[in-house]
Design an enzyme around this catalytic site. Sequence first.
Site, PDB file in Angstrom:
ATOM      1  N   LEU C 124       0.722  -1.172  -0.061  1.00 45.11           N
ATOM      2  CA  LEU C 124       0.045   0.137  -0.037  1.00 45.11           C
ATOM      3  C   LEU C 124       1.040   1.295  -0.020  1.00 45.11           C
ATOM      4  O   LEU C 124       0.777   1.951  -0.734  1.00 45.11           O
ATOM      5  CB  LEU C 124      -0.958  -0.039   1.199  1.00 45.11           C
ATOM      6  CG  LEU C 124      -1.636   1.239   1.700  1.00 45.11           C
ATOM      7  CD1 LEU C 124      -2.809   1.629   0.546  1.00 45.11           C
ATOM      8  CD2 LEU C 124      -2.551   1.181   2.817  1.00 45.11           C
ATOM      9  N   GLU C 126       3.556   4.145  -0.037  1.00 47.82           N
ATOM     10  CA  GLU C 126       4.438   4.777  -1.093  1.00 47.82           C
ATOM     11  C   GLU C 126       4.929   6.131  -0.655  1.00 47.82           C
ATOM     12  O   GLU C 126       4.833   6.551   0.575  1.00 47.82           O
ATOM     13  CB  GLU C 126       3.582   5.319  -2.478  1.00 47.82           C
ATOM     14  CG  GLU C 126       2.893   4.284  -3.043  1.00 47.82           C
ATOM     15  CD  GLU C 126       2.230   4.517  -4.456  1.00 47.82           C
ATOM     16  OE1 GLU C 126       2.410   5.685  -4.866  1.00 47.82           O
ATOM     17  OE2 GLU C 126       1.377   3.680  -4.951  1.00 47.82           O
ATOM     18  N   ASN C 128       4.917   9.116  -1.044  1.00 46.95           N
ATOM     19  CA  ASN C 128       4.010  10.302  -0.668  1.00 46.95           C
ATOM     20  C   ASN C 128       2.768   9.900  -0.199  1.00 46.95           C
ATOM     21  O   ASN C 128       1.891  10.691  -0.128  1.00 46.95           O
ATOM     22  CB  ASN C 128       3.686  11.123  -1.919  1.00 46.95           C
ATOM     23  CG  ASN C 128       5.208  11.780  -2.432  1.00 46.95           C
ATOM     24  OD1 ASN C 128       5.899  12.212  -1.608  1.00 46.95           O
ATOM     25  ND2 ASN C 128       5.254  11.532  -3.703  1.00 46.95           N
ATOM     26  N   SER C 131       0.005   7.751   5.976  1.00 45.93           N
ATOM     27  CA  SER C 131      -1.051   7.806   6.680  1.00 45.93           C
ATOM     28  C   SER C 131      -2.171   8.204   5.631  1.00 45.93           C
ATOM     29  O   SER C 131      -3.427   7.900   5.873  1.00 45.93           O
ATOM     30  CB  SER C 131      -1.037   8.762   7.860  1.00 45.93           C
ATOM     31  OG  SER C 131      -0.241   8.210   8.706  1.00 45.93           O
ATOM     32  N   ILE C 156       7.845  -2.197   2.082  1.00 41.50           N
ATOM     33  CA  ILE C 156       6.955  -3.224   2.041  1.00 41.50           C
ATOM     34  C   ILE C 156       7.492  -4.440   2.806  1.00 41.50           C
ATOM     35  O   ILE C 156       8.616  -4.901   2.200  1.00 41.50           O
ATOM     36  CB  ILE C 156       6.694  -3.594   0.522  1.00 41.50           C
ATOM     37  CG1 ILE C 156       6.061  -2.362  -0.062  1.00 41.50           C
ATOM     38  CG2 ILE C 156       5.536  -4.721   0.378  1.00 41.50           C
ATOM     39  CD1 ILE C 156       4.756  -1.648   0.741  1.00 41.50           C
ATOM     40  N   GLN C 336      15.097   0.157  31.998  1.00 43.40           N
ATOM     41  CA  GLN C 336      15.700   0.960  33.225  1.00 43.40           C
ATOM     42  C   GLN C 336      15.896   0.284  34.339  1.00 43.40           C
ATOM     43  O   GLN C 336      16.908   0.159  35.054  1.00 43.40           O
ATOM     44  CB  GLN C 336      14.414   2.265  33.351  1.00 43.40           C
ATOM     45  CG  GLN C 336      14.677   3.118  34.577  1.00 43.40           C
ATOM     46  CD  GLN C 336      15.890   4.091  33.914  1.00 43.40           C
ATOM     47  OE1 GLN C 336      15.769   4.367  32.925  1.00 43.40           O
ATOM     48  NE2 GLN C 336      16.519   4.708  34.820  1.00 43.40           N
ATOM     49  N   GLU C 363       1.013  -0.113  10.073  1.00 42.11           N
ATOM     50  CA  GLU C 363      -0.507  -0.438  10.077  1.00 42.11           C
ATOM     51  C   GLU C 363      -1.058   0.811  10.457  1.00 42.11           C
ATOM     52  O   GLU C 363      -2.118   0.504  11.367  1.00 42.11           O
ATOM     53  CB  GLU C 363      -0.665  -1.745  10.748  1.00 42.11           C
ATOM     54  CG  GLU C 363       0.138  -2.877   9.910  1.00 42.11           C
ATOM     55  CD  GLU C 363      -0.602  -4.093   9.855  1.00 42.11           C
ATOM     56  OE1 GLU C 363      -0.079  -5.065   9.863  1.00 42.11           O
ATOM     57  OE2 GLU C 363      -1.663  -4.192   9.881  1.00 42.11           O
TER      58      GLU C 363
END
Lengths: 259, 397, 384
Positions: C124, C126, C128, C131, C156, C336, C363
């Site tokens: 999916l 690329e 540009n 989100s 990918i 820690q 994702e």
Amino acid sequence: MKIIVCIKQVPDAKDVRLDPETNTLAREGVQSIMNPYDQHALEEAVRLKEQLGGEVTVLSMGPPQAVDVLRQAISCGADHGVLVSDRAFAGADTWATSYTLAKAVHKIGDFDLILCGKQAIDGDTAQVGPGLAIQLDIPFVTCVQKVREASGTELVMERMMDDGYDVVAVSCPALLTVVKDLNEPRVPSLKGKMKAKKAEFKILSAEDIGADSSCIGLPGSPTQVVDVFPPPPRGERAILTGSIEEQIEQLVEKLAVYL
Amino acid sequence: MLIVDSELCIGCGVCEDNCAFGAIEVVDGCAVVSDACTLCGSCVDSCEVEALKIEGGEKSVQVDLDSWKGVWVYCEFRAGALAPVSLELLGAGRKLADARGVPLSAVLIGADTGESAEKLIGHGADTVYRIDNQALTYFTDESYGAVLTDLIKAHKPEIVLAGATAIGRSFIPGVANSLGAGLTADCTQLDIRADDGALLQTRPAFGGNIMATIVCPSSRPQMSTVRPKVMQALDFDEARQGEIVDVAPDPASLQTKVRVLESVISEQDNVNIQESDILVAGGRGLDSEKGFKLIRELAASMDGAVAASRAVVDAGWIGYPHQVGQTGKTVAPKLYIACGISGAIQHVAGMQSSETIVAINRDEDAPIFDVADFGIVGDMFEILPLLISKIEGKRGS
Amino acid sequence: MDYFLSEEQEMIVEIAQQITDERIIPQRAELDEKDEFPREILNSMAQADLFGVPIPEEYGGFGGGCLDIVLALEQLGRGCIGVATAFAASALGIYPIIISGSNELKEKYLPSVASGEKFAAFGLTEANAGSDASGIQTTAVLDGDEWVLNGTKQWITNGGEAQIYTIVAITDRKRGARGASMFVVEEGDAGFSCGPKEKKMGIRASSTTELIFKDCRIPKDRIIGRLGTGFITVMKTLDSSRPGIAALGLGIGQACVDEATVYAKQRVQFGKPIISFQAVQHMLADMAIQLEASRALVYAAAKHIDAHPKDMSKVSSMCKVMATDMAMKVSTDAVQVMGGYGYMREYPVEKMMRDAKILQIYEGTNQVQRNVIGQELNKEYSRK
């Protein structure tokens, strides 16, 4: 190829300790597992079946709860499981165990090959495999580290020796004991686990296998345990004293048994 | 059967704690035995009120014990040489034979055994049964087993010892099984019981976490395999006298169904450190790859394998298969010598189950000394060369 | 806590647990160090039938639901989420076919993925279009009986390792959200290639590459679902897969609680194991609380999704945010608790902390998830 794999349910040895103060066994949290060497024997049997066709029967001797390891074997690719279980078998040493397993094998019927782990991790004796072969009057090869060629009638394999290995050939029927280098046992599959959940097992008693009561259990065992005790305790911060030369002298003296 | 006397049992639960198999449990104030019982007898010994006993324990087929006499040692001969454990066993066998007042015999099976029989006499044997035959060039369980079985049947020794080597652990169980004899594997200690002359065989079980002493009360011979490097060989004595008996094997014994096609002697390089009895491990304290050579030399001097801490593997002085610890392998050799290793918990996690641990480090406060059985504080480059020469001197003698 | 799993679910857990303990944990440090793809481990998962869990029974799988796959991924994630991501990405790559594919496509591809013979990948993102999926520039144009693809996909997972790729491409730019479609591209298709492996902060056992399409021609019937339904398929795919990412967070959280607690019991300072200090106890307690709360939400969300497949966006986003933010926090705290040792590669928690970060990003970033949740709330309360 009809293959029988002998498997044993054992306490996970790394968890078993004798409390040095009370001389009692600390078995809290000790799990029962399939003897690790036997897992490699089973894996090889399943691979031979996948390669040559046939079926794999697992055979175990032990208390009724030992069906757990039979179930585990089914989930890893075995087809059938047989348990020989009887209070009369209790106290069996390696001789009586070999005798009992041989009787059970006769009951199972025809076979081309028997596979066993080199030894069980609770006793570490490495005697039952060869003993079973003698009882069945078939040839055996111990400590097999690699199967080079297998047909339905003959196997060529590498037998681990102290200084390397021997390449040996044997015709079926025969018995092999195997070491961990042989293969990497598979993780049970989901299909296998579902099959194992439904699997039912034959449980054979001393009478079922036609065992002579003087040859089984404690009465049939030439060896007897007379004492159990913890190994000498671990010394702590025992830093040697004297000149370097003297310290080395002392150390070599202490290590003499290993040299 | 394990019998619980419900009158005597006080339900204290000591037996429950003592059972390695989880086979005994206190229910309503009285011990109850389950099918998991192996009749090992641990609970019987632990019961302070003597409420437990094992019945029907005697092997019903008794052998005429007194007709079996003498101590035998199977002396392994392979690829033209006697296995060192053979001489160690003659040392142990000598003591047992003297304690019993019987002769010590050696059994030598192989081909082209040369002066080996004389060597066995010099190391303590009174008699050597020599089966020297070309058909016995390669070891097979069938031929060696048949030859030894026939010989035992003919001469009826009371005790038979063999090395717990690949060969001994392979064919001796078959021999014992054919004879219906009791066999104890991997013994680390052998003694004669004073009251009846029985052989007391002590061996580790459960991966060395427990020791067990075993006897063969009603069968003969009493057979043991013994771990190499446990017993002491006697010094060679040229003046010792003994008899060499050449035995011709039954031709039927030489027929085998297993055929040896090839015998391959491996390089020592690809040793699996988890399988080695002796590990010499080096750490950052060796300063350099050159310094690490001392570890290899020390290991070679005692036929051990080389192990290393993570720092050394990361530095590329040795490959990853040699790394011990959290991110390396977990090992439990008989002897672990840690040189220049401080003993951070991630290293100790991988070696703390070793039977004997020796630590050599220049820092007196190094945590490695907390788990060591013997420690030397000092400079690696002073100690190691000296140690190597002392060990070589000791082994050479 | 007992979550009352079914017998089959217990079996899935046992198998994944065994693979994790016996295969993944011993190898994870080396795989991470060498950026090495865990081919052998994935083969053992295939032999154990794990790849078949999400695939319908009629195509050789087990027809498992969301909770089944969550349970497997939680265990695998406890070992290494790099390895687990390679496994999860194959499931992600095949979901579009399961959700929208024709029977022919299902028959062609699902059985070989169920058996583990072939791996899949989902394409999916690329350069540009992260989100904001509307920025997609890869195009697919019908030419006779073939689609011609042009463009480049970025980052990918399983790139170069998978044999089956499900790709989103624009088929009609004018139609906006209805102008995208999904296609199956196979390894070896003319005009399709993968770029070099990316160098990453964490999950280094997984392979991440570009997918490059230069006049890549594929048969007409490789379109997944109807023309223009690409975004719908993508949304449904991600809704189904997000609880799996949450499960990886649970795996890391559990591993960190385990490592830190064991260490705190062993490490002695001021003459006492550090677990006896309340400052350390409280950190461990907070870690355990956040872990268990996340687990309860993830399992409940997965069960909800299995029961109500049409109403999954909000719960799917909620459990992803909670469990992955938890993984980041808990792994940071584990480092820690373990102090200097925790920061060293000799102990596994530094890797877990590096790995955990990706869970908040891939994702759908946790910010985008919050947008989804916010929009869903807005919708729900507008209806009331």
